[in-house]
Motif scaffolding. Structure first.
Motif, PDB file in Angstrom:
ATOM      1  N   HIS A  74       0.848  -1.197   0.000  1.00 60.29           N
ATOM      2  CA  HIS A  74       0.000   0.000   0.000  1.00 60.29           C
ATOM      3  C   HIS A  74       0.881   1.243   0.000  1.00 60.29           C
ATOM      4  N   GLY A  75       0.268   2.369  -0.312  1.00 60.25           N
ATOM      5  CA  GLY A  75       1.021   3.577  -0.568  1.00 60.25           C
ATOM      6  C   GLY A  75       1.331   4.415   0.649  1.00 60.25           C
ATOM      7  N   HIS A  76       1.888   3.812   1.690  1.00 61.96           N
ATOM      8  CA  HIS A  76       2.417   4.553   2.828  1.00 61.96           C
ATOM      9  C   HIS A  76       3.929   4.434   2.808  1.00 61.96           C
ATOM     10  N   ALA A  77       4.610   5.557   3.035  1.00 64.35           N
ATOM     11  CA  ALA A  77       6.059   5.620   2.847  1.00 64.35           C
ATOM     12  C   ALA A  77       6.822   4.613   3.684  1.00 64.35           C
ATOM     13  N   ASP A  78       6.282   4.251   4.843  1.00 63.69           N
ATOM     14  CA  ASP A  78       7.039   3.325   5.709  1.00 63.69           C
ATOM     15  C   ASP A  78       7.057   1.900   5.177  1.00 63.69           C
ATOM     16  N   HIS A  79       6.491   1.702   3.981  1.00 65.11           N
ATOM     17  CA  HIS A  79       6.536   0.379   3.369  1.00 65.11           C
ATOM     18  C   HIS A  79       7.291   0.371   2.044  1.00 65.11           C
ATOM     19  N   ILE A 163      -2.791  -7.299  -0.731  1.00 67.33           N
ATOM     20  CA  ILE A 163      -2.103  -8.378  -0.028  1.00 67.33           C
ATOM     21  C   ILE A 163      -1.343  -9.250  -1.012  1.00 67.33           C
ATOM     22  N   VAL A 164      -0.442 -10.059  -0.466  1.00 67.68           N
ATOM     23  CA  VAL A 164       0.198 -11.127  -1.225  1.00 67.68           C
ATOM     24  C   VAL A 164      -0.243 -12.445  -0.606  1.00 67.68           C
ATOM     25  N   HIS A 165      -0.795 -13.318  -1.425  1.00 72.26           N
ATOM     26  CA  HIS A 165      -1.323 -14.606  -0.962  1.00 72.26           C
ATOM     27  C   HIS A 165      -0.494 -15.726  -1.589  1.00 72.26           C
ATOM     28  N   VAL A 166       0.032 -16.601  -0.739  1.00 75.40           N
ATOM     29  CA  VAL A 166       0.810 -17.760  -1.204  1.00 75.40           C
ATOM     30  C   VAL A 166       0.013 -19.009  -0.835  1.00 75.40           C
ATOM     31  N   PRO A 167      -0.869 -19.466  -1.717  1.00 76.50           N
ATOM     32  CA  PRO A 167      -1.772 -20.577  -1.361  1.00 76.50           C
ATOM     33  C   PRO A 167      -1.051 -21.847  -0.931  1.00 76.50           C
ATOM     34  N   ASP A 168       0.070 -22.184  -1.581  1.00 78.17           N
ATOM     35  CA  ASP A 168       0.755 -23.439  -1.260  1.00 78.17           C
ATOM     36  C   ASP A 168       1.309 -23.450   0.161  1.00 78.17           C
ATOM     37  N   LEU A 169       1.547 -22.280   0.727  1.00 74.11           N
ATOM     38  CA  LEU A 169       2.031 -22.173   2.109  1.00 74.11           C
ATOM     39  C   LEU A 169       0.921 -21.761   3.067  1.00 74.11           C
ATOM     40  N   VAL A 171      -0.132 -18.800   3.390  1.00 71.61           N
ATOM     41  CA  VAL A 171       0.444 -17.574   3.962  1.00 71.61           C
ATOM     42  C   VAL A 171      -0.140 -16.364   3.255  1.00 71.61           C
ATOM     43  N   ILE A 172      -0.427 -15.325   4.034  1.00 69.60           N
ATOM     44  CA  ILE A 172      -0.789 -14.018   3.491  1.00 69.60           C
ATOM     45  C   ILE A 172       0.107 -12.965   4.121  1.00 69.60           C
ATOM     46  N   CYS A 173       0.708 -12.141   3.282  1.00 70.79           N
ATOM     47  CA  CYS A 173       1.384 -10.924   3.738  1.00 70.79           C
ATOM     48  C   CYS A 173       0.340  -9.819   3.641  1.00 70.79           C
ATOM     49  N   SER A 174      -0.094  -9.335   4.793  1.00 72.99           N
ATOM     50  CA  SER A 174      -1.314  -8.521   4.844  1.00 72.99           C
ATOM     51  C   SER A 174      -1.080  -7.028   4.765  1.00 72.99           C
ATOM     52  N   GLY A 175       0.196  -6.588   4.686  1.00 73.56           N
ATOM     53  CA  GLY A 175       0.404  -5.150   4.812  1.00 73.56           C
ATOM     54  C   GLY A 175      -0.208  -4.671   6.115  1.00 73.56           C
ATOM     55  N   ASP A 176      -0.900  -3.539   6.079  1.00 79.68           N
ATOM     56  CA  ASP A 176      -1.432  -2.962   7.314  1.00 79.68           C
ATOM     57  C   ASP A 176      -2.904  -3.286   7.563  1.00 79.68           C
ATOM     58  N   VAL A 206     -11.675 -14.898   4.703  1.00 79.77           N
ATOM     59  CA  VAL A 206     -12.328 -15.796   3.740  1.00 79.77           C
ATOM     60  C   VAL A 206     -11.300 -16.650   2.992  1.00 79.77           C
ATOM     61  N   LEU A 207     -10.082 -16.149   2.854  1.00 82.36           N
ATOM     62  CA  LEU A 207      -9.038 -16.889   2.132  1.00 82.36           C
ATOM     63  C   LEU A 207      -8.444 -18.019   2.963  1.00 82.36           C
ATOM     64  N   GLU A 208      -8.810 -18.099   4.227  1.00 84.79           N
ATOM     65  CA  GLU A 208      -8.438 -19.176   5.143  1.00 84.79           C
ATOM     66  C   GLU A 208      -6.928 -19.415   5.222  1.00 84.79           C
ATOM     67  N   PRO A 209      -6.149 -18.374   5.469  1.00 82.16           N
ATOM     68  CA  PRO A 209      -4.710 -18.604   5.660  1.00 82.16           C
ATOM     69  C   PRO A 209      -4.433 -19.247   7.015  1.00 82.16           C
ATOM     70  N   SER A 210      -3.308 -19.915   7.108  1.00 86.15           N
ATOM     71  CA  SER A 210      -2.839 -20.418   8.400  1.00 86.15           C
ATOM     72  C   SER A 210      -1.909 -19.412   9.073  1.00 86.15           C
ATOM     73  N   THR A 211      -1.185 -18.671   8.241  1.00 83.60           N
ATOM     74  CA  THR A 211      -0.189 -17.714   8.721  1.00 83.60           C
ATOM     75  C   THR A 211      -0.441 -16.365   8.077  1.00 83.60           C
ATOM     76  N   ILE A 212      -0.379 -15.308   8.884  1.00 79.43           N
ATOM     77  CA  ILE A 212      -0.462 -13.943   8.364  1.00 79.43           C
ATOM     78  C   ILE A 212       0.742 -13.169   8.873  1.00 79.43           C
ATOM     79  N   ILE A 213       1.500 -12.626   7.932  1.00 76.99           N
ATOM     80  CA  ILE A 213       2.609 -11.746   8.282  1.00 76.99           C
ATOM     81  C   ILE A 213       2.076 -10.320   8.236  1.00 76.99           C
ATOM     82  N   ALA A 214       1.915  -9.725   9.415  1.00 74.60           N
ATOM     83  CA  ALA A 214       1.379  -8.372   9.513  1.00 74.60           C
ATOM     84  C   ALA A 214       2.439  -7.352   9.131  1.00 74.60           C
TER      85      ALA A 214
END
Length: 281
Positions: A74-79, A163-169, A171-176, A206-214
């Motif tokens: 997302h478009g916040h400078a700290d990312h 977000i970035v979703h890695v179905p095989d793992l 995992v979701i990288c959720s940003g903020d 709804v995407l049913e991740p096991s892991t979320i990297i905030a």
């Protein structure tokens, strides 16, 4: 296929009037995630300061991976302001986003007004001409046959969230969208924006991740369990709404939230959120 997570930790910032100076005001600890296979990698988010960018580039180099892209959630400078050193270290990597609005909001962070705001917090620590993400030519990527999906979710902490979703793992990288044991960025929020944020949390669930990297994660958070961080992020927003409804001052909001979240990191975020709801104070 796997992931590794870099956490930059908290960093001091100048405090606004009214802050208790016995505790330093800080910026929330922020993550950058390397998703990698045997031969390929994608980095998610790239932090804020040039020092963080240097540390991140060294960390990626030490993994032995060469990212082909840096995805900005997302478009916040700290990312993404810290992407320069990583792009210098890996010149074949592209800085990308999956939604044109993220590109435009990121470009807006480089305006003189926005840069003045960031420089007031991080004087002398930011890139003079930070790179801005370009629009990705696809909503998904592939790491040695493993799909990596880029998805627009909606409004969260003041910018369009993807977000970035890695179905095989799983995992979701959720940003903020999701926070992990850190007070959430509710500064300037409204009932409508908080409701929209809750909707975003539901869309991730709804995407049913096991892991979320905030995007903002306390370095001492117990884990990255998706159910826990989703439930706690949802509850935090609802508790903030309830505290606000029952309070007549920002201090009352802060006290009510600290009673429920005494161990959460970055109390200055809560201070800023509470005082933003009482602009005359």
């Amino acid at each position: 296929m796997s992931i590794d997570v870099f956490n930059c930790g908290y960093k001091p910032i100048p405090a606004s009037p009214g802050w208790d100076g016995s505790t330093p005001a800080t910026w929330p600890a922020t993550t950058s995630t390397l998703i990698y296979s045997d031969r390929d990698a994608i980095l998610v988010d790239a932090l804020l300061t040039t020092n963080e960018g240097d540390r991140l580039a060294a960390w990626v180099h030490n993994t032995g991976r060469r990212p082909r892209a840096i995805f900005v959630t997302h478009g916040h400078a700290d990312h993404f302001f810290g992407a320069g050193p990583v792009l210098d270290a890996f010149p074949d990597a592209e800085l990308i986003a999956c939604d044109q609005q993220v590109v435009e909001e990121s470009r807006g962070q480089t305006s003189p007004r926005a840069r003045a705001s960031w420089n007031s917090r991080f004087a002398g620590q930011l890139a003079q001409s930070p790179a801005v993400p370009a629009l990705s030519n696809s909503a998904e990527s592939d790491l040695d046959g493993h799909p990596v999906l880029f998805r627009t979710i909606g409004g969260a902490d003041g910018a369009l969230a993807t977000i970035v979703h890695v179905p095989d793992l799983q995992v979701i990288c959720s940003g903020d969208i999701v926070y992990n044991n850190i007070h959430m960025w509710l500064r300037g929020s409204t009932p409508g924006s908080r409701k929209a944020w809750l909707t975003c949390l539901d869309a991730v669930a709804v995407l049913e991740p096991s892991t979320i990297i905030a995007g903002h994660r306390d370095p001492d958070a117990p884990d990255d369990d998706a159910i826990r961080v989703l439930d706690e992020s949802r509850r935090y927003i609802e508790d903030f709404d309830q505290a606000l409804a029952k309070s007549s001052t920002p201090v009352e909001v802060i006290d009510a939230m600290l009673e429920k979240y005494p161990a959460y990191g970055n109390r200055y975020t809560l201070f800023a959120a509470a005082f933003s709801q009482f602009p005359s104070r």
